[in-house]
Design an enzyme around this catalytic site. Structure first.
Site, PDB file in Angstrom:
ATOM      1  N   ASP A  53       0.821  -1.223   0.000  1.00  0.00           N
ATOM      2  CA  ASP A  53       0.000   0.000   0.000  1.00  0.00           C
ATOM      3  C   ASP A  53       0.855   1.274   0.000  1.00  0.00           C
ATOM      4  O   ASP A  53       0.358   2.348  -0.326  1.00  0.00           O
ATOM      5  CB  ASP A  53      -0.927   0.019   1.222  1.00  0.00           C
ATOM      6  N   GLN A  86      -1.646  -8.711  -6.836  1.00  0.00           N
ATOM      7  CA  GLN A  86      -0.718  -7.621  -6.507  1.00  0.00           C
ATOM      8  C   GLN A  86       0.230  -7.994  -5.370  1.00  0.00           C
ATOM      9  O   GLN A  86       1.224  -7.325  -5.130  1.00  0.00           O
ATOM     10  CB  GLN A  86      -1.515  -6.364  -6.106  1.00  0.00           C
TER      11      GLN A  86
HETATM   12  O1  F6P Z   1      -2.499  -4.045   3.209  1.00  0.00           O
HETATM   13  C1  F6P Z   1      -2.254  -4.869   2.117  1.00  0.00           C
HETATM   14  C2  F6P Z   1      -3.545  -5.319   1.491  1.00  0.00           C
HETATM   15  O2  F6P Z   1      -3.216  -6.107   0.348  1.00  0.00           O
HETATM   16  C3  F6P Z   1      -4.513  -4.199   1.119  1.00  0.00           C
HETATM   17  O3  F6P Z   1      -4.122  -3.507  -0.046  1.00  0.00           O
HETATM   18  C4  F6P Z   1      -5.806  -4.969   1.013  1.00  0.00           C
HETATM   19  O4  F6P Z   1      -6.917  -4.139   1.238  1.00  0.00           O
HETATM   20  C5  F6P Z   1      -5.685  -5.977   2.115  1.00  0.00           C
HETATM   21  O5  F6P Z   1      -4.296  -6.120   2.380  1.00  0.00           O
HETATM   22  C6  F6P Z   1      -6.254  -7.318   1.778  1.00  0.00           C
HETATM   23  O6  F6P Z   1      -6.119  -8.143   2.901  1.00  0.00           O
HETATM   24  P1  F6P Z   1      -6.463  -9.709   2.910  1.00  0.00           P
HETATM   25  O7  F6P Z   1      -5.236 -10.422   2.401  1.00  0.00           O
HETATM   26  O8  F6P Z   1      -6.741  -9.989   4.328  1.00  0.00           O
HETATM   27  O9  F6P Z   1      -7.622  -9.917   1.992  1.00  0.00           O
END
Ligand code: F6P
Length: 361
Positions: free
Chosen positions: A143, A287
């Site tokens: 992020d 990503q």
């Molecule tokens: O903080 C990193 C991130 O990839 C964010 O961009 C995204 O909103 C979140 O983590 C997704 O988290 P999870 O892997 O718990 O779905």
């Protein structure tokens, strides 16, 4: 000051490319440069509470530099200060297990703890430091929203993936004269959307930091049409609220709401208002996957080795970050809590505006 003999490392929060590179840098410099031992703590703070760890040897970290993920495992749920337990009856309870975390670190013989994480993980690291644990933080997040550093590792690799998606959407958008909406990650900061939008030549970029209206977005699409461009690429950050301020969430996981779905909402409205066929791509966890970019490998190596030097010097309560071209330390209390947002009048936004990119404002 007692000599540091063994350092611990854990990777908290969501994974990202570059974590293995940082583990390798910490372990190799600790072992070869400083003659230390390295305790690798598995699965973030959850593993610390459950005392899951192993000594890392050179052979454990050999060959992992280009590998995505983390050999230690990660987890973005467990917080020692609010540790989640499910009783036999299925009831979820939270308790402060920070004393267990500290006792386990002592049991491991860890003299300094290196923690790679984003704002959630580093907030925990800060609290542990306030309780007397010698902690050094490493800025890890796709992020790119951590204060105290110009960039965190993981971001550049995610940006490559997002830019590649914008490039690929261009060719299909142009063939079908469509509006292509790409939803990217980033939580409440628009760094991935902004940078991938600039790097890929997105026509409209919607980020949490800049209020937009659908009317302005449609105006940009119409202006492009008037210039003979019958397609538009809209890059939208998952955390960009809808006009009016409502953020779009997919679900609630643990205590956190999961972002997701703003792309669909934007596509629906723009499709109707602009009379244009739209399609949505949600890039999601692509990503966070794959091999780290060369820049992320270099950052991770620089940050990891600098963290070990701080540990050896008996310094803690710091995060290693990049300022200009220099790796520097910054007190954890200047990093967390808080987020580094895109400056709306900064250079990046202004470069994008100069080439005709719209922010819908
Ligand atoms: O903080 C990193 C991130 O990839 C964010 O961009 C995204 O909103 C979140 O983590 C997704 O988290 P999870 O892997 O718990 O779905």
């Amino acid at each position: 000051m007692a000599r540091v003999r063994r350092i611990g490392i854990l990777t908290g929060g969501g994974d990202c490319p570059g974590l293995n590179a940082v583990i390798r840098a910490v372990a190799k410099s600790a072992i070869f440069e400083h003659g230390l031992e390295v305790a690798g703590i598995n699965e973030g703070f959850g593993g610390l509470i459950e005392n899951k760890w192993r000594l890392l040897k050179d052979e454990d970290v050999s060959g992992i530099l280009p590998r995505g993920g983390t050999i230690l495992g990660a987890n973005n749920r467990d917080n020692p200060f609010m540790f989640r337990t499910v009783t036999a009856g299925g009831e979820v309870t939270y308790e402060d297990n920070s004393r267990t975390a500290i006792a386990n670190l002592e049991g491991m013989g860890v003299d300094a703890l290196i923690v790679a994480g984003g704002d959630g993980t580093l907030s925990i690291a800060r609290k542990l430091h306030e309780m007397g644990v010698p902690v050094i933080g490493l800025p890890k997040t796709i992020d790119n929203d951590l204060r105290g550093t110009d960039v965190s590792f993981g971001f550049d690799s995610a940006l490559h993936t997002a830019t590649d998606a914008v490039d690929k959407l261009h060719t299909t958008a142009a063939s079908h004269h469509r509006g292509m909406i790409l939803e990217v990650m980033g939580r409440n900061a628009g760094w991935i959307a902004l940078c991938a939008g600039i790097a890929g030549g997105g026509d409209i970029i919607l980020i949490p930091e800049i209020e937009y209206t659908f009317e302005n977005v449609v105006r940009s699409i119409d202006e492009r049409r008037a210039r003979g461009k019958r397609f538009s690429i809209i890059v939208v950050a998952e955390g960009a609220p809808l006009p009016g301020g409502e953020k779009v969430y997919r679900s609630q996981s643990g205590g956190d709401k999961e972002f997701g779905g703003v792309g669909e909402k934007v596509a629906e409205r723009i499709g109707e208002m602009a009379g244009m066929e739209t399609r949505v791509t949600v890039l999601g966890h692509l990503q966070r996957g794959g091999s780290p970019s060369p820049l992320d490998r270099i950052l991770a190596t620089g940050f990891g080795t600098a963290a070990v030097e701080l540990a050896v010097a008996g310094r803690s309560g710091l995060m290693v970050g990049l300022r200009g071209n220099r790796v520097q330390e910054v007190p954890l209390e200047e990093v967390v809590p808080g987020q580094r947002k895109v400056p709306v009048d900064g250079d990046l936004v202004s470069f994008a505006r100069s080439v005709g990119t719209s922010f819908g404002d």
